[in-house]
Design a protein around this motif. Structure first.
Motif, PDB file in Angstrom:
ATOM      1  N   GLU A  48      -4.609 -10.335  -4.208  1.00 16.85           N
ATOM      2  CA  GLU A  48      -5.181  -9.723  -3.029  1.00 16.85           C
ATOM      3  C   GLU A  48      -5.550  -8.274  -3.297  1.00 16.85           C
ATOM      4  O   GLU A  48      -4.960  -7.616  -4.154  1.00 16.85           O
ATOM      5  CB  GLU A  48      -4.208  -9.794  -1.843  1.00 16.85           C
ATOM      6  N   VAL A 108      -5.678  -4.384  -2.561  1.00 17.12           N
ATOM      7  CA  VAL A 108      -4.742  -3.420  -1.995  1.00 17.12           C
ATOM      8  C   VAL A 108      -5.463  -2.153  -1.556  1.00 17.12           C
ATOM      9  O   VAL A 108      -5.302  -1.692  -0.425  1.00 17.12           O
ATOM     10  CB  VAL A 108      -3.643  -3.068  -3.015  1.00 17.12           C
ATOM     11  N   ALA A 121      -5.901  -2.062   2.364  1.00 17.81           N
ATOM     12  CA  ALA A 121      -5.595  -3.286   3.092  1.00 17.81           C
ATOM     13  C   ALA A 121      -4.725  -2.928   4.296  1.00 17.81           C
ATOM     14  O   ALA A 121      -3.942  -1.975   4.251  1.00 17.81           O
ATOM     15  CB  ALA A 121      -4.860  -4.258   2.181  1.00 17.81           C
ATOM     16  N   ASP A 122      -4.854  -3.692   5.358  1.00 19.99           N
ATOM     17  CA  ASP A 122      -4.077  -3.409   6.565  1.00 19.99           C
ATOM     18  C   ASP A 122      -2.578  -3.401   6.274  1.00 19.99           C
ATOM     19  O   ASP A 122      -1.827  -2.640   6.891  1.00 19.99           O
ATOM     20  CB  ASP A 122      -4.387  -4.464   7.634  1.00 19.99           C
ATOM     21  N   SER A 123      -2.159  -4.231   5.344  1.00 21.68           N
ATOM     22  CA  SER A 123      -0.728  -4.364   5.058  1.00 21.68           C
ATOM     23  C   SER A 123      -0.127  -3.123   4.413  1.00 21.68           C
ATOM     24  O   SER A 123       1.103  -2.974   4.400  1.00 21.68           O
ATOM     25  CB  SER A 123      -0.490  -5.573   4.158  1.00 21.68           C
ATOM     26  N   VAL A 124      -0.976  -2.237   3.882  1.00 15.66           N
ATOM     27  CA  VAL A 124      -0.443  -1.058   3.193  1.00 15.66           C
ATOM     28  C   VAL A 124      -0.886   0.252   3.842  1.00 15.66           C
ATOM     29  O   VAL A 124      -0.455   1.327   3.414  1.00 15.66           O
ATOM     30  CB  VAL A 124      -0.828  -1.048   1.697  1.00 15.66           C
ATOM     31  N   LYS A 125      -1.717   0.174   4.852  1.00 12.71           N
ATOM     32  CA  LYS A 125      -2.197   1.394   5.508  1.00 12.71           C
ATOM     33  C   LYS A 125      -1.037   2.218   6.034  1.00 12.71           C
ATOM     34  O   LYS A 125      -0.095   1.695   6.627  1.00 12.71           O
ATOM     35  CB  LYS A 125      -3.133   1.039   6.664  1.00 12.71           C
ATOM     36  N   ARG A 177       1.143   3.652   4.296  1.00  6.12           N
ATOM     37  CA  ARG A 177       2.237   3.678   3.319  1.00  6.12           C
ATOM     38  C   ARG A 177       1.742   3.983   1.904  1.00  6.12           C
ATOM     39  O   ARG A 177       2.447   4.605   1.125  1.00  6.12           O
ATOM     40  CB  ARG A 177       2.985   2.351   3.326  1.00  6.12           C
ATOM     41  N   LYS A 192       8.236  -2.351   0.891  1.00  4.82           N
ATOM     42  CA  LYS A 192       8.844  -3.501   1.547  1.00  4.82           C
ATOM     43  C   LYS A 192       8.956  -4.651   0.552  1.00  4.82           C
ATOM     44  O   LYS A 192       8.181  -4.701  -0.419  1.00  4.82           O
ATOM     45  CB  LYS A 192       7.976  -3.937   2.724  1.00  4.82           C
ATOM     46  N   GLU A 213       7.868  -7.498   0.713  1.00 10.05           N
ATOM     47  CA  GLU A 213       6.586  -8.211   0.607  1.00 10.05           C
ATOM     48  C   GLU A 213       5.555  -7.464  -0.237  1.00 10.05           C
ATOM     49  O   GLU A 213       4.471  -7.990  -0.500  1.00 10.05           O
ATOM     50  CB  GLU A 213       6.003  -8.493   1.999  1.00 10.05           C
ATOM     51  N   ASP A 214       5.877  -6.260  -0.677  1.00  5.36           N
ATOM     52  CA  ASP A 214       5.009  -5.559  -1.609  1.00  5.36           C
ATOM     53  C   ASP A 214       5.260  -5.990  -3.057  1.00  5.36           C
ATOM     54  O   ASP A 214       4.547  -5.561  -3.966  1.00  5.36           O
ATOM     55  CB  ASP A 214       5.225  -4.043  -1.517  1.00  5.36           C
TER      56      ASP A 214
END
Length: 122
Positions: free
Chosen positions: A46, A48, A59-63, A65, A85, A87-88
């Motif tokens: 994916e 990043v 990506a929204d999942s890392v914004k 951070r 996290k 999940e990272d």
């Protein structure tokens, strides 16, 4: 000979931080858009983050951070990862050049670093 080398991965507890680096040889990083990717065990790769032009993309999942930035003098692009996290967790790759982004998917990369493993424990 164009090469990318990613490093800086490791084992860290949740809430911790790491800084990944992507060093280039054979071309100037600042002349191209650079993408960071990751692949978690059993999952597809994916996107990043991306740096090229004026505004980095995340990506929204890392914004909020992760931060991507470049050191032009040393031809290195960094990915600062804070508040990690579980999940990272995954193998992180840098690649270039990112020629297009469509629907959050990066296209056009010819060169890939070898990957660096990030493991975040809970």
């Amino acid at each position: 000979d164009v090469q990318l080398q990613a490093c800086g991965g490791g084992l860290v507890q949740a809430g911790g931080y790491l800084r990944l680096s992507c060093a280039a040889s054979g071309f100037t990083l600042n002349d191209y858009a650079i993408g960071w990717f990751r692949q978690a065990p059993g999952k597809e790769r994916e996107e990043v983050s991306y740096i090229g032009g004026s505004t980095p993309v995340y990506a929204d999942s890392v914004k909020g951070r992760f931060t991507v930035f470049s050191d032009g003098a040393n031809n290195i692009v960094y990915l600062q990862m804070n508040n990690l996290k579980p999940e990272d967790t995954g193998v992180y790759y840098c690649a270039a050049p990112v020629r297009a982004i469509v629907g959050g998917t990066y296209f056009g990369m010819n060169y890939w670093g070898q990957g660096t493993l990030v493991t975040v424990s809970s």
